[in-house]
Design a protein around this motif. Structure first.
Motif, short mmCIF file in Angstrom:
data_model
loop_
_atom_site.label_atom_id
_atom_site.label_comp_id
_atom_site.label_asym_id
_atom_site.label_seq_id
_atom_site.Cartn_x
_atom_site.Cartn_y
_atom_site.Cartn_z
N VAL A 165 -8.80 -145.39 23.04
CA VAL A 165 -7.50 -144.78 22.83
C VAL A 165 -7.74 -143.32 22.50
N ARG A 166 -7.07 -142.44 23.23
CA ARG A 166 -7.11 -141.02 22.91
C ARG A 166 -6.04 -140.79 21.86
N VAL A 167 -6.43 -140.25 20.73
CA VAL A 167 -5.55 -140.06 19.58
C VAL A 167 -5.45 -138.57 19.29
N ALA A 168 -4.22 -138.11 19.04
CA ALA A 168 -4.01 -136.73 18.60
C ALA A 168 -3.87 -136.74 17.09
N ILE A 169 -4.63 -135.90 16.41
CA ILE A 169 -4.62 -135.85 14.95
C ILE A 169 -4.18 -134.46 14.52
N ALA A 170 -3.11 -134.40 13.72
CA ALA A 170 -2.58 -133.13 13.23
C ALA A 170 -3.50 -132.57 12.15
N ALA A 171 -3.28 -131.32 11.80
CA ALA A 171 -4.09 -130.66 10.77
C ALA A 171 -4.00 -131.38 9.43
N ASP A 172 -2.87 -132.06 9.15
CA ASP A 172 -2.71 -132.79 7.88
C ASP A 172 -3.28 -134.20 7.94
N GLY A 173 -3.87 -134.61 9.08
CA GLY A 173 -4.50 -135.92 9.21
C GLY A 173 -3.62 -137.00 9.81
N ALA A 174 -2.33 -136.71 10.06
CA ALA A 174 -1.43 -137.69 10.68
C ALA A 174 -1.87 -137.90 12.13
N ALA A 175 -1.79 -139.14 12.60
CA ALA A 175 -2.28 -139.46 13.94
C ALA A 175 -1.20 -140.11 14.80
N GLN A 176 -1.28 -139.87 16.10
CA GLN A 176 -0.42 -140.49 17.09
C GLN A 176 -1.29 -140.87 18.29
N ILE A 177 -1.01 -142.04 18.87
CA ILE A 177 -1.72 -142.45 20.09
C ILE A 177 -1.21 -141.59 21.23
N LYS A 178 -2.13 -141.02 21.97
CA LYS A 178 -1.79 -140.17 23.11
C LYS A 178 -1.94 -140.93 24.43
N ALA A 179 -2.99 -141.73 24.56
CA ALA A 179 -3.22 -142.44 25.82
C ALA A 179 -4.12 -143.65 25.60
N LEU A 180 -3.93 -144.66 26.46
CA LEU A 180 -4.80 -145.83 26.51
C LEU A 180 -5.75 -145.62 27.67
N MET A 181 -7.05 -145.75 27.40
CA MET A 181 -8.09 -145.46 28.38
C MET A 181 -8.86 -146.73 28.74
N ASP A 182 -9.14 -146.89 30.03
CA ASP A 182 -10.03 -147.94 30.52
C ASP A 182 -11.28 -147.22 30.99
N GLY A 183 -12.26 -147.13 30.12
CA GLY A 183 -13.43 -146.31 30.40
C GLY A 183 -13.00 -144.85 30.46
N ASP A 184 -13.20 -144.19 31.59
CA ASP A 184 -12.78 -142.79 31.77
C ASP A 184 -11.39 -142.67 32.39
N LYS A 185 -10.80 -143.77 32.78
CA LYS A 185 -9.50 -143.77 33.48
C LYS A 185 -8.35 -143.91 32.47
N THR A 186 -7.36 -143.01 32.58
CA THR A 186 -6.17 -143.09 31.73
C THR A 186 -5.22 -144.12 32.33
N LEU A 187 -4.93 -145.20 31.57
CA LEU A 187 -4.01 -146.24 32.04
C LEU A 187 -2.56 -145.87 31.74
N PHE A 188 -2.29 -145.47 30.50
CA PHE A 188 -0.95 -145.13 30.08
C PHE A 188 -1.03 -143.93 29.16
N GLU A 189 -0.13 -142.96 29.36
CA GLU A 189 -0.09 -141.79 28.51
C GLU A 189 1.29 -141.70 27.88
N GLU A 190 1.31 -141.41 26.58
CA GLU A 190 2.57 -141.27 25.85
C GLU A 190 3.26 -139.96 26.21
N PRO A 191 4.56 -140.00 26.52
CA PRO A 191 5.28 -138.75 26.75
C PRO A 191 5.54 -138.04 25.41
N LEU A 192 5.74 -136.72 25.47
CA LEU A 192 6.02 -135.99 24.23
C LEU A 192 7.34 -136.46 23.62
N TYR A 193 8.35 -136.68 24.45
CA TYR A 193 9.68 -137.06 23.94
C TYR A 193 10.14 -138.35 24.54
#
Length: 193
Positions: A165-193
């Motif tokens: 799982v590619r995770v975006a982590i803010a400067a304050d440590g809060a995290a959000q899932i950005k994408a689900l990965m199958d090896g190097d392949k992105t299966l699903f990516e979260e939209p910003l909105y």
């Protein structure tokens, strides 16, 4: 007549406050996804279906079990209190996945180095740190929702090959899932909105 106008003004103000609050929540999540430091975490599937929201995979990570010996400031009573925050310092390993290198209850004593990042988790009450060898923080990134009908197949695949799982982590440590990965392949990516 004046009472009716006041009632309408009050309703409009209340509606604007609610819209503003919801917008603030959405903008905060989007800011983490857009600007947060991206890390890749190895995942382990747990369970695939929510009757109200559809298919999901419940995710566990290597950082879901923190060895107590990594925690630098174990409390005097050696028990965690309700919803104890924990800072877990992550560093990228040779395999590309990020791993825990240190942890602190409350706040880290110093900022993370440029090749590290801190993620904030919460530990439920009652962990006896004098007896436990690991604790299990909750980072708020333990579920990933998928299109209907795809959860079970992906979970079965996770048992035979590595997913991340590619995770975006803010400067304050809060995290959000950005994408689900199958090896190097992105299966699903979260939209910003």
């Amino acid at each position: 007549m004046m009472t009716g106008i006041r009632l309408i003004i009050s309703a409009v103000v209340l509606a604007l406050i609610q819209i503003g609050f919801l917008s603030w929540i959405i903008a905060g999540r989007a800011a983490i996804l857009r600007d947060g430091r991206q890390v890749l975490l190895r995942v382990e599937p747990i369970d695939p279906r929510d009757l109200l929201r559809g298919d999901f995979i419940r995710l566990g990570y290597d950082i879901s079990r923190i060895p107590v010996k990594l925690i630098a400031n174990i409390p005097a009573g050696k028990l965690t209190s309700d919803d104890t925050p924990i800072v877990v310092r992550l560093k990228q390993g040779a395999d590309g996945y990020w791993q825990a290198t240190a942890a602190w209850f409350g706040h880290a004593p110093a900022p993370a180095a440029s090749d590290e990042t801190d993620i904030i988790g919460h530990v439920s009450a009652g962990w006896d740190l004098s007896a436990a060898t690991t604790i299990a923080p909750d980072y708020g990134i333990e579920r990933f929702y998928l299109p209907e009908g795809e959860g079970i197949a992906i979970q079965d695949d996770m048992r035979v090959r590595p997913f991340g799982v590619r995770v975006a982590i803010a400067a304050d440590g809060a995290a959000q899932i950005k994408a689900l990965m199958d090896g190097d392949k992105t299966l699903f990516e979260e939209p910003l909105y």
